[in-house]
Design an enzyme around this catalytic site. Structure first.
Site, PDB file in Angstrom:
ATOM      1  N   ASP A 197       0.833  -1.202   0.000  1.00  0.00           N
ATOM      2  CA  ASP A 197       0.000   0.000   0.000  1.00  0.00           C
ATOM      3  C   ASP A 197       0.871   1.257   0.000  1.00  0.00           C
ATOM      4  O   ASP A 197       1.852   1.345   0.743  1.00  0.00           O
ATOM      5  CB  ASP A 197      -0.907  -0.023   1.236  1.00  0.00           C
ATOM      6  CG  ASP A 197      -1.785   1.208   1.332  1.00  0.00           C
ATOM      7  OD1 ASP A 197      -2.680   1.350   0.485  1.00  0.00           O
ATOM      8  OD2 ASP A 197      -1.556   2.024   2.239  1.00  0.00           O
ATOM      9  N   GLU A 240       0.972  -0.819  -5.117  1.00  0.00           N
ATOM     10  CA  GLU A 240       0.037   0.269  -5.389  1.00  0.00           C
ATOM     11  C   GLU A 240       0.872   1.509  -5.691  1.00  0.00           C
ATOM     12  O   GLU A 240       1.341   2.197  -4.784  1.00  0.00           O
ATOM     13  CB  GLU A 240      -0.883   0.530  -4.188  1.00  0.00           C
ATOM     14  CG  GLU A 240      -1.924   1.602  -4.512  1.00  0.00           C
ATOM     15  CD  GLU A 240      -2.504   2.285  -3.279  1.00  0.00           C
ATOM     16  OE1 GLU A 240      -3.603   2.855  -3.399  1.00  0.00           O
ATOM     17  OE2 GLU A 240      -1.854   2.256  -2.218  1.00  0.00           O
TER      18      GLU A 240
END
Length: 963
Positions: A197, A240
């Site tokens: 993330d 990401e």
């Protein structure tokens, strides 16, 4: 395991909290997810991406983690987190690794706030908010600065996202080591991959954007190295990186960085191309995304849990997207649009299907966001991005069957108003509708999985079509070619494809397997509004087996009445859910329903047949063990062996012919060769796995050269018997459990078998055992043979002649008396083993429960567990005795018919007298006996209206009426 498995994956993104609540506290949990794995398996996804489920104050939906090693209690416990069942279904599991920041509630941050703390440098601190000036604020709708003052620390801490998510300081070796340990902890529990993330923001350097710094790229490489040194290849990192393609490419390294990264810029341009009706935006981003390492992969998506981000578009493009897709400001957040897929497309089914086709056929690994497969809507009035994170809509009940908690206790309310309300959009309503969005997605995902290598690993070549409203590209892999064409316009489009390089190849439409005219140069096609088509380009010789159009096909005269089944490939496309061709399966099951209506051994004439499971038992020719559910006025499960052969073969069981892949389907329950094959495979120690269950079996005895079929489901050879549970009513399970406990010398105890196992559930599919020397017969057949020998002795005599029947029927009567004694002793033994509370345990079967061998009667099977009065068992056996009398008389002279009722009554009397003498304590009721005989006769007539069954039914109905 293939270390490149992620290239063939179809990823399903879900929030455990939103999926299914098993303990009814209003929050989804791991037990709920486990219960819904069959749904995901049927859908056709093979990888699960679980959004954060760790300990968290939930200020940012779990991305604010306060303990990496604990699970948020509403989701369950660490013991509840197990990937075993997902792995057992062939699914991989990816979880979040939030490594840029923690929650302010994390013990690391609380310790770092203290003066002189040794953990002070685990976070980024400053005495002034002027440091890193000019670095953009990402969440402009909520934050005005990347710095927040902490009164305890008396300093400012750095956060690229919300104020309550302080960034970790990756310049500290201790931080990097701690994050590696977190990764190892979850990988040790079986996790297959990690979504990294917010990866671009790990490091900060003055005078830079503090994004995508070289130090970040090196940290990612160290992360992968640590993962592979500990576990070897096979576990993956998915980054990401919400950046332009050229900014994302370094994260792949030279194959030593992340395995996958999201193609963020492509996603909004798919929507842009659709609204502009011009393929340009898609082509531009596809070209920009070229040049990644051979082992790397782009992750593709249409929607997810965040806003449809417009960060990586130009200002003009952003204005266009806002005007086209979010003219109402309430749907805008940060630099994006907070809408689910179907509302974003205005509820247009054609546009939805077109974009799904692009998602599943463009170069990369597709990600499906939970609920999008049924067209779920959103609620813009929920705060932040919660409007696209509402509970999964399983049915139309009060709270969508997501939870039984009170409505106010739900973590978020379901969408309950408008066209996307759970009243209209839910799994239950779509599951059985072949035209629903869910069915469309299941069919397309099955096709994607069937061609996983070409779509997941193949090259992509854009075709320069003059009509810019049409996007066309070729996917190629190891000699296989698929042509994809898509009409981005709301109007029908005609166009020419530049296929000169593929002259002579035949386009075969993938869904229908319908061949189109061969390529002879530029190829003219027409597509309807927002239409698409997929074609395999094959040499002419490879399509000779494909069908002509249905109207041109002429079957051989002897096959004209055989049902036709469309089979575009091997039988797996009809029998394996993840590869299924829906139309072909429906035709196959209809053909099975037709042939099963003719089975006299089946107590149900099915109106509908459903496939519950299928295991490939033999590869060539393909033979599958199937578990089927039959429906009429009730449901019944049966297990049938189905064989497909490209040539017509000798033997019983032919019930359908296939086209697409020409051949024939056979149902082998009456084929002795199948039972010998079953013994041979069990002798080897069989173990197999279907999508649903494990199949395990053994047979310790010999495998005879020849096997005779004694009756449907029961076969025997020299010294061996084998019984297949054609009707799955629990009878074989009881046989395996009870027969070894009966202390009776004429009981044939099971020694081996084939077993179906799924978790704690287990059922017996077949049993095997040993036989004494001799040639066995089904007891019904043995009785009929004796009657054919005995009845001719009645010629020349008048019915009612005193003393005639005992002499003429001596051998038959002896066998019937032996049967009566056997049943009496069996009833006594069953009562001792199973108890008599709630009624006497019954045999529950007719003469088919017994074998005759050298004049002896052996018990080989029990019926399903049932309790009642012994008259019911007596009636079942007596009915079979009477039917044997009628069948024998049908084969003899007409003059003997006058003896039919007299012979039947004589044998019944002998049978009952033998039973009473062996079990005198059991009082038999004449009225109960007559009533049960009438009921059994009616049941058999319902199975099959044959003359013998009809005569017996009429006789006992009359007797019951008098009684």
């Amino acid at each position: 395991m293939d270390p490149l498995w992620y290239k063939d994956a179809v990823i399903y993104q879900l929030h455990v909290r939103s999926f299914f609540d098993a303990n009814n506290d209003g929050y989804g949990d791991f037990e709920g997810l486990r219960r819904k794995l069959p749904y995901l398996e049927e859908l056709g996804v093979n990888t699960l991406w679980l959004m954060p489920f760790f300990q968290s104050p939930l200020r940012d939906d779990g991305y604010d983690i306060s303990d990496y090693y604990q699970i948020l209690p509403v989701h369950g416990t660490l013991e509840d987190f197990t990937v075993d069942e997902a792995h057992g279904r062939g699914m991989k599991v990816i979880i979040e690794l939030v490594l840029n920041h923690t929650s302010i509630d994390h013990p690391w941050f609380q310790e770092a706030r203290k003066p002189n703390s040794p953990m002070r440098d685990w976070y980024v601190w400053s005495d002034t908010p002027e440091k890193y000036k000019g670095v953009r604020v990402i969440f402009k709708d909520f934050e005005t600065s990347n710095w927040t003052f902490d009164p305890v620390a008396k300093a400012y801490y750095w956060h690229r996202f919300y104020w309550h998510q302080p960034d970790l300081n990756w310049d500290s070796p201790e931080v990097e080591k701690a994050i590696h340990q977190v990764m190892f902890f979850w990988a040790d529990l079986g996790v297959d991959g990690f979504r990294l993330d917010a990866i671009p923001y790990l490091y900060e350097r003055e005078g830079t954007s503090c994004e995508n710094l070289p130090e970040t790229i090196e940290a990612v490489k160290r992360l992968r190295k640590a993962l592979e040194e500990r576990y070897g290849p096979g576990k993956i990192l998915l980054a990401e990186v919400n950046m332009w393609p050229e900014e994302t490419l370094p994260y792949f390294g030279d194959g030593d960085g992340v395995h996958m990264a999201y193609n963020f810029p492509l996603m909004p341009r798919i929507f842009m191309a659709l609204r502009r009706e011009d393929r340009g935006p898609i082509e531009t981003m596809l070209k920009e995304a070229e040049g990644i390492p051979e082992t790397a992969q782009w992750a593709l998506f249409l929607r997810n849990h965040d806003e449809l981000t417009l960060e990586k578009v130009t200002e003009e493009e952003r204005e266009f997207m806002y005007e086209a897709y979010a003219p109402d400001p309430k749907f805008r957040i940060n630099l994006g649009i907070r809408r689910r897929l179907m509302p974003l497309l205005g509820g247009d089914r054609r546009r939805y299907e077109l974009l799904t086709a692009l998602l599943l056929t463009l170069k990369g690994t597709p990600i499906v966001y939970y609920g999008d497969e049924i067209g779920m809507g959103d609620n813009p009035f929920l705060g932040d991005r919660n409007g696209v994170r509402t509970p999964m809509q399983w049915s139309q009940d009060r709270i969508v069957a997501f939870s039984r908690a009170p409505y106010h206790a739900l973590f978020l309310p379901p969408v309950s108003e408008g066209p996307y309300s759970y009243h209209f959009v839910n799994v239950e309503a779509q599951r059985e509708n072949p035209h629903s969005l869910l069915s469309f997605n299941r069919r397309f995902l099955a096709l994607r999985n069937q061609h996983a290598k070409i779509f997941g690993r193949g090259s992509l070549t854009l075709l320069p079509v003059e009509n810019r409203r049409v996007l066309a590209y070729l996917r190629e892999h190891e000699g296989e070619r698929v042509l994809v064409v898509a009409n981005l316009s709301r109007y029908t489009q005609a166009f020419d494809l530049p296929l000169e390089a593929y002259q002579g190849l035949v386009p075969v439409e993938l869904f229908s397997q319908q061949p189109f005219p061969p390529v002879e140069g530029r190829y003219r096609l027409t597509l309807g509004p927002h239409g698409f088509a997929l074609f395999a380009l094959k040499p002419v010789e490879a399509v000779l087996h494909l069908p002509s159009p249905d109207w041109a096909e002429e079957p051989a005269p002897e096959e004209a009445d055989l049902p036709r089944v469309h089979m575009p490939g091997g039988p797996e496309v009809l029998l394996v859910d993840t590869l299924v061709h829906e139309r072909g399966r429906e035709e196959l099951l209809n053909a099975l329903a037709q042939t099963l209506k003719e089975k006299s051994w089946l107590a149900l004439k099915p109106q509908k047949v459903a496939l519950l499971d299928a295991l490939r038992f033999q590869k060539d020719p393909p033979l599958y063990l199937t578990l089927l559910q039959l429906e009429n006025h009730r449901t019944l499960q049966v297990s049938l062996p189905l064989l497909w052969s490209p040539q017509r073969r000798e033997g019983p069981g032919l019930f359908a012919r296939t086209h697409g892949q020409p051949g024939y389907f056979y149902e082998l329950s009456l084929d002795p060769g199948f039972y010998r094959l079953l013994l041979a495979r069990l002798k080897e120690g069989f173990e197999g796995r279907s999508l649903r269950a494990y199949y395990r079996g053994r047979h310790p005895g010999p495998v005879p050269e020849a096997v005779d079929l004694l009756r449907p489901g029961l076969a025997a050879g020299e010294g061996v018997w084998v019984q297949l549970g054609l009707v799955q009513d629990g009878g074989l399970d009881r046989t395996e459990r009870v027969l070894p406990r009966l202390d009776l010398p004429w009981v044939l105890r099971p020694e081996g078998g084939l077993f179906w196992e799924r978790g704690a559930s287990r059922r017996v599919l077949a049993l095997t055992g040993s036989l004494p020397p001799g040639r066995p017969q089904d007891l019904f057949a043995a009785l009929e043979v004796r009657l054919l020998e005995s009845l001719p002795r009645l010629r020349g005599h008048a019915p009612g002649t005193p003393g005639l029947l005992p002499g003429a029927l001596h051998e038959t009567e002896a066998l019937v008396r032996l049967l009566g004694v056997r049943l009496a002793l069996l009833h006594r033994a069953l009562g001792e083993v199973e108890g008599v509370v709630g009624g006497h345990p019954l045999l529950g079967r007719g003469l088919g429960a017994f074998l005759e061998l050298e004049g002896e009667v052996y018990l080989v099977a029990l019926g399903a567990e049932k309790r009642g009065t012994v008259e019911e068992d007596l009636a079942r056996l007596a009915y079979d005795v009477e039917r044997a009398v009628h069948l024998a008389l049908e084969a003899l002279e007409a003059e003997l018919w006058a003896f039919a009722e007299e012979v039947a009554d004589h044998l019944h009397a002998a049978f009952l007298q033998a039973y009473r003498s062996a079990l005198p304590e059991e009082a038999l009721e004449e009225a109960g006996w007559t009533r049960h005989m009438a009921e059994v006769a009616a049941e058999h007539l319902h199975r099959e209206e044959r003359p013998a069954r009809k005569r017996i039914h009429e006789r006992w109905q009359a007797k019951a009426g008098k009684a």
